[in-house]
Design a protein around this motif. Structure first.
Motif, PDB file in Angstrom:
ATOM      1  N   MET A  50     108.314 -86.768  89.354  1.00  0.00           N
ATOM      2  CA  MET A  50     107.752 -86.026  88.229  1.00  0.00           C
ATOM      3  C   MET A  50     107.178 -84.711  88.736  1.00  0.00           C
ATOM      4  N   ALA A  51     107.047 -83.766  87.812  1.00  0.00           N
ATOM      5  CA  ALA A  51     106.340 -82.526  88.094  1.00  0.00           C
ATOM      6  C   ALA A  51     105.008 -82.618  87.364  1.00  0.00           C
ATOM      7  N   GLY A  52     104.033 -83.215  88.039  1.00  0.00           N
ATOM      8  CA  GLY A  52     102.762 -83.523  87.397  1.00  0.00           C
ATOM      9  C   GLY A  52     101.709 -82.461  87.615  1.00  0.00           C
ATOM     10  N   LEU A  53     100.856 -82.284  86.607  1.00  0.00           N
ATOM     11  CA  LEU A  53      99.699 -81.394  86.702  1.00  0.00           C
ATOM     12  C   LEU A  53      98.467 -82.200  86.329  1.00  0.00           C
ATOM     13  N   VAL A  54      97.503 -82.300  87.257  1.00  0.00           N
ATOM     14  CA  VAL A  54      96.290 -83.072  86.998  1.00  0.00           C
ATOM     15  C   VAL A  54      95.404 -82.312  86.013  1.00  0.00           C
ATOM     16  N   VAL A  55      95.240 -82.885  84.834  1.00  0.00           N
ATOM     17  CA  VAL A  55      94.369 -82.316  83.800  1.00  0.00           C
ATOM     18  C   VAL A  55      93.008 -82.992  83.816  1.00  0.00           C
ATOM     19  N   ILE A  56      93.007 -84.283  84.079  1.00  0.00           N
ATOM     20  CA  ILE A  56      91.772 -85.051  84.216  1.00  0.00           C
ATOM     21  C   ILE A  56      91.737 -85.589  85.629  1.00  0.00           C
TER      22      ILE A  56
ATOM     23  N   VAL B 102     104.799 -83.221  83.321  1.00  0.00           N
ATOM     24  CA  VAL B 102     103.825 -84.093  82.670  1.00  0.00           C
ATOM     25  C   VAL B 102     102.400 -83.682  82.994  1.00  0.00           C
ATOM     26  N   ASP B 103     101.496 -84.024  82.064  1.00  0.00           N
ATOM     27  CA  ASP B 103     100.067 -83.994  82.332  1.00  0.00           C
ATOM     28  C   ASP B 103      99.692 -85.316  82.985  1.00  0.00           C
ATOM     29  N   VAL B 104      98.724 -85.270  83.892  1.00  0.00           N
ATOM     30  CA  VAL B 104      98.300 -86.469  84.602  1.00  0.00           C
ATOM     31  C   VAL B 104      96.783 -86.592  84.510  1.00  0.00           C
ATOM     32  N   ALA B 105      96.317 -87.779  84.152  1.00  0.00           N
ATOM     33  CA  ALA B 105      94.900 -88.105  84.187  1.00  0.00           C
ATOM     34  C   ALA B 105      94.719 -89.231  85.194  1.00  0.00           C
TER      35      ALA B 105
ATOM     36  N   ARG C 175     103.840 -82.638  79.270  1.00  0.00           N
ATOM     37  CA  ARG C 175     103.021 -81.483  79.641  1.00  0.00           C
ATOM     38  C   ARG C 175     102.423 -80.813  78.405  1.00  0.00           C
ATOM     39  N   GLY C 176     101.134 -80.520  78.502  1.00  0.00           N
ATOM     40  CA  GLY C 176     100.428 -79.811  77.439  1.00  0.00           C
ATOM     41  C   GLY C 176      99.915 -80.687  76.325  1.00  0.00           C
ATOM     42  N   THR C 177      99.927 -82.019  76.498  1.00  0.00           N
ATOM     43  CA  THR C 177      99.531 -82.899  75.395  1.00  0.00           C
ATOM     44  C   THR C 177      98.209 -83.634  75.630  1.00  0.00           C
TER      45      THR C 177
END
Length: 340
Positions: A65-71, A96-99, A125-127
């Motif tokens: 995945m291409a994850g971005l840690v949001v939380i 994707v967003d990742v928490a 991503r972005g949700t």
């Protein structure tokens, strides 16, 4: 705290998350739980947390995945953790967003108390809701049968009575989990006045929020002020299993209030499950560190350990329980990490 760039232009291309991601994520939480498990009851919450982070990070970067840690754990210069804005995964899968909470319940682990878990949530991503400076949120969480009757702006007594009616029981048969904090004295008093069973917990409100939506856990509601990041993770999980959460940002002081207002947050707004996680392809995995209402903790055997996990997917509504046996001699040779 800087907000991750979630603009359309910043989003990498990629397919939506698919079902294969579910079991990839449980490997991540198992690694975190095995890392933290060595520190159960040893009184060192920082060491337990770091062990969970190290275990989670080692496996997380192998996930497609291409994850971005949001939380996450805060900004990079504040802690060597999984920080907000960090890119995770192997960069070849869906965006994707990742928490993450590698160890939800650090003190619970250090003291050997129930309900410590390792948990991760992923959505398109972005949700996922980014809470900015909001550390705390007033929230109420429940299962699917009570979702249409709860109201965070109604008195606690009324929420208990409504849930009791839809469940066909007396208010005295409703169990409410509340964090044991001075700020909750009035809430606890009102819940007890209506006859509800108040289950006080020292830390860790993600597991009880999920438990409220699972049959046979003995939990009907989660109520009170807890962490905003935990509220987002709980919303992701409840979106998968059909329950829900309502929340309102709860600034700790005037300075934080002004910072949130200046950043455009509406402090009177009731945030729903879809506000906190708007994606339709949501995955959540959690592994028990210490045993609790939702999951069994890490159990050690002569050759390794046994973990108990739950994996959820919103699109299908599937909830899987995963009991895994880990052979330490093979795992250490394969991963290069120590688990004993």
């Amino acid at each position: 705290m800087a907000q991750p760039d979630l603009s359309i232009a910043a989003r990498p291309t990629g397919n939506r998350p698919d079902r294969n991601l579910a079991l990839e994520l449980v490997r991540v939480t198992e690694a975190a739980a095995l890392g933290a498990g060595r520190w159960i009851g040893r009184g060192d919450k920082e060491a337990a947390d770091q062990a969970a982070v190290d275990g989670m990070r080692a496996v997380l970067d192998t996930v497609a995945m291409a994850g971005l840690v949001v939380i996450g754990e805060g900004e990079k210069d504040e802690a060597p953790m999984l920080f907000n804005g960090e890119e995770v995964g192997d960069a070849h899968g869906p965006a994707v967003d990742v928490a993450v909470d590698p160890l939800e319940g650090t003190r619970l682990t250090a003291k050997g108390q129930p309900n410590a878990i390792a948990v991760i949530a992923v959505a398109e991503r972005g949700t996922m809701f980014f809470p900015g400076a909001a550390v705390y949120m007033d929230k109420i969480a429940c299962g699917p049968e009570a979702l249409e009757v709860i109201d965070i702006e109604a008195p606690p007594r009324e929420n208990v009575e409504r849930v009791a009616r839809v469940k066909g029981v007396k208010p005295s048969e409703i169990s409410v989990v509340v964090l044991e904090r001075d700020r909750h004295e009035a809430l606890i008093d009102e819940l007890r006045e209506v006859g509800a069973k108040v289950l006080l917990i020292p830390d860790g409100d993600v597991a009880p929020a999920i438990a409220a939506a699972q049959p046979g856990t003995g939990v009907d509601l989660l109520m009170g002020i807890g962490g905003t990041p935990e509220g987002v993770i709980a919303a992701a999980a409840l979106k998968c299993v059909g329950g829900g959460v309502q929340g309102k940002l709860w600034p700790r002081n005037d300075e934080e209030r002004q910072e949130l207002v200046g950043a455009g947050f509406d402090l009177d707004r009731v945030l729903t499950t879809d506000d906190l996680v708007s994606g339709q392809d949501v995955f959540v995995a959690a592994t028990g560190v210490t045993s609790g209402a939702l999951l069994q903790g890490v159990k050690y055997i002569p050759t390794g350990a046994i973990t108990d996990s739950i994996v959820m997917r919103s699109r299908s509504g599937t909830v899987r329980r995963v009991a895994a046996t880990h052979a330490f001699d093979k795992l250490e040779k394969f991963s290069g990490r120590e688990y004993r």
